[in-house]
Design a protein around this motif. Structure first.
Motif, mmCIF file in Angstrom:
data_model
loop_
_atom_site.group_PDB
_atom_site.id
_atom_site.type_symbol
_atom_site.label_atom_id
_atom_site.label_comp_id
_atom_site.label_asym_id
_atom_site.label_seq_id
_atom_site.Cartn_x
_atom_site.Cartn_y
_atom_site.Cartn_z
ATOM 1 N N TRP A 57 0.831 -1.208 0.000
ATOM 2 C CA TRP A 57 0.000 0.000 0.000
ATOM 3 C C TRP A 57 0.863 1.254 0.000
ATOM 4 O O TRP A 57 0.551 2.221 -0.690
ATOM 5 C CB TRP A 57 -0.937 0.001 1.214
ATOM 6 N N PHE A 58 1.943 1.239 0.774
ATOM 7 C CA PHE A 58 2.787 2.431 0.799
ATOM 8 C C PHE A 58 3.462 2.640 -0.552
ATOM 9 O O PHE A 58 3.575 3.779 -1.023
ATOM 10 C CB PHE A 58 3.844 2.336 1.905
ATOM 11 N N ALA A 59 3.910 1.562 -1.175
ATOM 12 C CA ALA A 59 4.533 1.681 -2.493
ATOM 13 C C ALA A 59 3.552 2.285 -3.502
ATOM 14 O O ALA A 59 3.927 3.122 -4.331
ATOM 15 C CB ALA A 59 5.009 0.311 -2.977
ATOM 16 N N ARG A 60 2.296 1.897 -3.419
ATOM 17 C CA ARG A 60 1.286 2.432 -4.332
ATOM 18 C C ARG A 60 1.010 3.908 -4.045
ATOM 19 O O ARG A 60 0.800 4.708 -4.959
ATOM 20 C CB ARG A 60 0.013 1.604 -4.231
ATOM 21 N N LEU A 61 1.019 4.284 -2.758
ATOM 22 C CA LEU A 61 0.839 5.696 -2.395
ATOM 23 C C LEU A 61 1.979 6.547 -2.949
ATOM 24 O O LEU A 61 1.761 7.657 -3.443
ATOM 25 C CB LEU A 61 0.769 5.840 -0.876
ATOM 26 N N CYS A 62 3.196 6.016 -2.872
ATOM 27 C CA CYS A 62 4.351 6.746 -3.409
ATOM 28 C C CYS A 62 4.223 6.953 -4.910
ATOM 29 O O CYS A 62 4.632 7.990 -5.442
ATOM 30 C CB CYS A 62 5.649 5.990 -3.096
ATOM 31 N N GLU A 63 3.651 5.982 -5.598
ATOM 32 C CA GLU A 63 3.497 6.072 -7.050
ATOM 33 C C GLU A 63 2.503 7.155 -7.449
ATOM 34 O O GLU A 63 2.706 7.848 -8.453
ATOM 35 C CB GLU A 63 3.041 4.716 -7.611
ATOM 36 N N VAL A 64 1.425 7.318 -6.670
ATOM 37 C CA VAL A 64 0.381 8.271 -7.066
ATOM 38 C C VAL A 64 0.585 9.644 -6.431
ATOM 39 O O VAL A 64 -0.054 10.617 -6.857
ATOM 40 C CB VAL A 64 -1.019 7.733 -6.709
ATOM 41 N N ALA A 65 1.455 9.746 -5.426
ATOM 42 C CA ALA A 65 1.744 11.051 -4.825
ATOM 43 C C ALA A 65 2.632 11.863 -5.749
ATOM 44 O O ALA A 65 3.252 11.341 -6.688
ATOM 45 C CB ALA A 65 2.416 10.863 -3.466
#
Length: 294
Positions: free
Chosen positions: A256-264
């Motif tokens: 989930w954190f990796a995905r947040l980093c991608e969309v931030a």
């Protein structure tokens, strides 16, 4: 030595890891006790974090499970033998045990990653922002209790600039950057602090904008020691925060954190100040929010 009435998170985590090793080897409590030359009742207390286990007995259990000596086993031995003492010890019996557990985890972390949808992460807050949060929050704590927790939060921040400081990667939703607690100066100073701390080489800061992907609803922090298998996820909750250390939870929150980093937005960096902002990034968004407050 008597049994611990209120084990710390570290002690409970050590016990949970011992239980995982035993169960992974298919050993009953009695069989594990025989391997380690101890009573079966002792196993239950170890796994519950209520008593310690010597390195020799732990290694004998590991050997019986078919594992070889690894960095994980060495780290687990160290976890079980740690004193748990640090600067936070002086707050024992004055603050909630969960806050002491958090400080101990931060002290032993190599990496800290966190996501905050509504507030600036505690490790990055100004004192005025922290005070305003306590004063305007829903806690029924007395003023002296609030002041003590603010003091503790400010002392926690020293971990980011101390010896062997961990790397911190924070993703903050834009909504958190609009919180002012009714005082524009508090908001202004907090935004300035974010830009300043983001210049530190061990801090990465990204903003998830309003016009970006759907926000993740809950704040969470992952604290990773040198051996990542012993990482801990803390999921904030109004009643009591969840402390998760199982393999599945760690993998899920890492994803989930990796995905947040991608969309931030791209992170704030030293180059941000001197680059033309033809592309929207975290630095530019914070500057845009800060400009009317100057």
């Amino acid at each position: 030595m008597g049994l611990r009435a209120n084990p710390t998170y570290r002690q409970r985590r050590f016990g949970a890891e011992v239980r995982a090793i035993r169960e992974g080897a298919g050993l009953s409590a009695g069989e594990a006790a025989a391997v380690m030359r101890m009573q079966a009742s002792h196993i239950s207390n170890v796994e519950g974090g209520r008593t310690a286990l010597s390195p020799e007995r732990l290694r004998s259990l590991v050997e019986a499970s078919g594992r070889k000596g690894t960095t994980y086993v060495d780290a687990l031995v160290e976890l079980g033998q740690a004193s748990g003492k640090g600067w936070w010890t002086e707050y024992r019996d004055r603050l909630r045990p969960s806050l002491l557990d958090l400080a101990e985890l931060e002290d032993g972390a190599r990496d800290i990653v966190c996501y905050e949808p509504l507030f600036v992460p505690g490790l990055l807050q100004t004192m005025d922002y922290a005070i305003a949060g306590y004063r305007g929050g829903y806690t029924r704590a007395s003023r002296p209790e609030q002041d003590l927790e603010v003091e503790f939060r400010m002392r926690r921040q020293a971990v980011l600039t101390g010896e062997n400081a961990p790397r911190l990667h924070a993703v903050i939703h834009e909504a958190a950057l609009h919180v002012s607690f009714g005082d524009p100066a508090t908001r202004r100073d907090q935004l300035v602090r974010l830009l300043k701390v983001a210049e530190l080489p061990n801090i990465t800061l990204q903003v998830l904008p309003f016009d970006g992907a759907v926000a993740f609803g809950s704040s969470f922090t992952v604290l990773r020691p040198p051996v990542r298998k012993l990482s801990t996820v803390i999921v904030a909750h109004i009643e009591r925060s969840l402390y998760l250390g199982d393999v599945d939870s760690l993998a899920r929150y890492d994803d989930w954190f990796a995905r947040l980093c991608e969309v931030a937005l791209p992170p704030v960096s030293g180059d941000s100040r001197h680059s033309p902002h033809t592309v929207k990034d975290s630095y530019g968004l914070i500057q845009r929010l800060l400009y009317p407050l100057l």
